[in-house]
Design a protein around this motif. Sequence first.
Motif, PDB file in Angstrom:
ATOM      1  N   ASP A  21      10.997   9.937   4.915  1.00 29.79           N
ATOM      2  CA  ASP A  21      11.820   8.650   5.119  1.00 29.79           C
ATOM      3  C   ASP A  21      11.298   7.410   4.415  1.00 29.79           C
ATOM      4  O   ASP A  21      10.240   7.132   5.127  1.00 29.79           O
ATOM      5  CB  ASP A  21      12.056   8.358   6.497  1.00 29.79           C
ATOM      6  N   MET A  22      11.607   6.924   3.348  1.00 31.55           N
ATOM      7  CA  MET A  22      11.155   5.873   2.765  1.00 31.55           C
ATOM      8  C   MET A  22      11.101   4.554   3.402  1.00 31.55           C
ATOM      9  O   MET A  22      10.409   3.557   3.388  1.00 31.55           O
ATOM     10  CB  MET A  22      11.800   5.672   1.278  1.00 31.55           C
ATOM     11  N   GLU A  23      12.130   4.320   4.367  1.00 29.06           N
ATOM     12  CA  GLU A  23      12.101   3.319   5.427  1.00 29.06           C
ATOM     13  C   GLU A  23      11.060   3.302   6.464  1.00 29.06           C
ATOM     14  O   GLU A  23      10.753   2.494   7.243  1.00 29.06           O
ATOM     15  CB  GLU A  23      13.310   3.212   5.941  1.00 29.06           C
ATOM     16  N   ALA A  24      10.340   4.526   6.650  1.00 32.84           N
ATOM     17  CA  ALA A  24       9.308   4.792   7.678  1.00 32.84           C
ATOM     18  C   ALA A  24       7.989   4.843   7.012  1.00 32.84           C
ATOM     19  O   ALA A  24       7.512   6.015   7.103  1.00 32.84           O
ATOM     20  CB  ALA A  24       9.570   6.141   8.359  1.00 32.84           C
ATOM     21  N   SER A  25       7.636   4.061   6.276  1.00 31.22           N
ATOM     22  CA  SER A  25       6.331   3.945   5.687  1.00 31.22           C
ATOM     23  C   SER A  25       5.195   3.084   6.156  1.00 31.22           C
ATOM     24  O   SER A  25       5.525   2.106   6.672  1.00 31.22           O
ATOM     25  CB  SER A  25       6.577   3.629   3.982  1.00 31.22           C
ATOM     26  N   THR A  26       3.932   3.474   6.057  1.00 32.67           N
ATOM     27  CA  THR A  26       2.957   2.709   6.540  1.00 32.67           C
ATOM     28  C   THR A  26       1.818   2.438   5.262  1.00 32.67           C
ATOM     29  O   THR A  26       1.488   3.511   4.840  1.00 32.67           O
ATOM     30  CB  THR A  26       2.151   3.587   7.594  1.00 32.67           C
ATOM     31  N   VAL A  27       1.704   1.244   5.108  1.00 35.03           N
ATOM     32  CA  VAL A  27       0.520   0.992   3.963  1.00 35.03           C
ATOM     33  C   VAL A  27      -0.789   1.078   4.471  1.00 35.03           C
ATOM     34  O   VAL A  27      -1.185   0.442   5.726  1.00 35.03           O
ATOM     35  CB  VAL A  27       0.823  -0.560   3.456  1.00 35.03           C
ATOM     36  N   PHE A  28      -1.381   1.847   3.799  1.00 29.80           N
ATOM     37  CA  PHE A  28      -2.807   2.175   4.436  1.00 29.80           C
ATOM     38  C   PHE A  28      -3.858   1.272   3.206  1.00 29.80           C
ATOM     39  O   PHE A  28      -5.009   1.109   3.851  1.00 29.80           O
ATOM     40  CB  PHE A  28      -3.065   3.717   4.387  1.00 29.80           C
ATOM     41  N   ASN A  29      -3.155   1.142   2.099  1.00 28.13           N
ATOM     42  CA  ASN A  29      -4.242   0.482   1.084  1.00 28.13           C
ATOM     43  C   ASN A  29      -3.514  -0.014   0.146  1.00 28.13           C
ATOM     44  O   ASN A  29      -2.534   0.577  -0.516  1.00 28.13           O
ATOM     45  CB  ASN A  29      -5.352   1.502   0.805  1.00 28.13           C
ATOM     46  N   ASP A  30      -3.691  -1.491  -0.046  1.00 24.53           N
ATOM     47  CA  ASP A  30      -2.909  -2.005  -1.422  1.00 24.53           C
ATOM     48  C   ASP A  30      -3.822  -1.725  -2.702  1.00 24.53           C
ATOM     49  O   ASP A  30      -3.332  -2.436  -3.476  1.00 24.53           O
ATOM     50  CB  ASP A  30      -2.709  -3.434  -0.892  1.00 24.53           C
ATOM     51  N   ASP A  31      -4.938  -1.155  -2.769  1.00 26.63           N
ATOM     52  CA  ASP A  31      -5.522  -0.650  -3.784  1.00 26.63           C
ATOM     53  C   ASP A  31      -5.814   0.636  -3.922  1.00 26.63           C
ATOM     54  O   ASP A  31      -6.741   1.378  -3.452  1.00 26.63           O
ATOM     55  CB  ASP A  31      -7.069  -1.595  -3.629  1.00 26.63           C
ATOM     56  N   PRO A  32      -4.881   1.418  -4.455  1.00 29.23           N
ATOM     57  CA  PRO A  32      -4.933   2.936  -4.512  1.00 29.23           C
ATOM     58  C   PRO A  32      -6.064   3.400  -5.408  1.00 29.23           C
ATOM     59  O   PRO A  32      -6.686   4.394  -4.907  1.00 29.23           O
ATOM     60  CB  PRO A  32      -3.760   3.277  -5.222  1.00 29.23           C
ATOM     61  N   ALA A  33      -6.563   2.606  -6.413  1.00 28.98           N
ATOM     62  CA  ALA A  33      -7.582   3.162  -7.038  1.00 28.98           C
ATOM     63  C   ALA A  33      -9.117   3.124  -6.011  1.00 28.98           C
ATOM     64  O   ALA A  33     -10.016   3.922  -6.086  1.00 28.98           O
ATOM     65  CB  ALA A  33      -7.948   2.515  -8.310  1.00 28.98           C
ATOM     66  N   ALA A  34      -9.119   2.098  -5.298  1.00 31.73           N
ATOM     67  CA  ALA A  34     -10.264   1.956  -4.319  1.00 31.73           C
ATOM     68  C   ALA A  34     -10.250   3.046  -3.500  1.00 31.73           C
ATOM     69  O   ALA A  34     -11.157   3.745  -2.848  1.00 31.73           O
ATOM     70  CB  ALA A  34     -10.134   0.497  -3.637  1.00 31.73           C
ATOM     71  N   GLN A  35      -8.884   3.490  -3.177  1.00 31.47           N
ATOM     72  CA  GLN A  35      -8.756   4.574  -2.011  1.00 31.47           C
ATOM     73  C   GLN A  35      -9.394   5.822  -2.506  1.00 31.47           C
ATOM     74  O   GLN A  35      -9.914   6.471  -1.807  1.00 31.47           O
ATOM     75  CB  GLN A  35      -7.318   4.620  -1.638  1.00 31.47           C
TER      76      GLN A  35
END
Length: 238
Positions: A21-35
């Motif tokens: 569900d695209m409306e049920a998303s949780t952001v874990f990192n705003d820098d995917p490269a760092a992740q």
Amino acid sequence: MILYPAIDLKDGQAVRLLRGDMEASTVFNDDPAAQAQAFVEAGCAWLHLVDLNGAFAGRPVNADAVEAILASVDVPAQLGGGIRDMATIEAWLEKGLARVILGTVAVENPALVREAAAAFPGQVAVGIDARKGRVATKGWAEETDVTATDLARSFEDAGVAAIIYTDIDRDGAMGGPNVPATEALARAVEIPVIASGGVSSLADLEALKATGVIAGAISGRALYDGALDLRAALAALG
């Protein structure tokens, strides 16, 4: 069995969805490269990337984030989401992806899967996302009457590198993978099968490995939440 840490991309950020569900998303990192770098530093041998926006749009949307990841790490990465024509497949492989994952087109245009697998041996996987055994497409928004096993068998002679099997109802729910369904699929075909959806503990990984027929497992939310320690998991699978 290979463990693939997952980086799901939405609006340029690393997120996890609940049951697609695209409306049920949780952001874990705003820098995917760092992740990605953090996963690699922990010892992973592969990365699993998903362009969530792309899966709905039918074209690459998070290309900048994917390219930043590819530029920042030296382990192979596979990508799914919005890859639905030969030009996009070629472009991604030229940019350094080790493997593209074809999902929706595997149902709607199986000839493309065969063409791509022949043109790029070892670099094309089929993503089979199923809800109650039936394949779903277009970012899981549309369900079909095709069974996961029938779809997998239809590519048995195509030369695809792997099948990534996701049980949608388990994805992001931290309830454990559907081991029996994944094992049954792996036994039904010669193509290596990678499990996805619900892998949330070391016990889950051990159960998948114990089948003796599952080639890999993808985990996302459990790694971000800390329910699964990547270093410990890799050591256990080693």
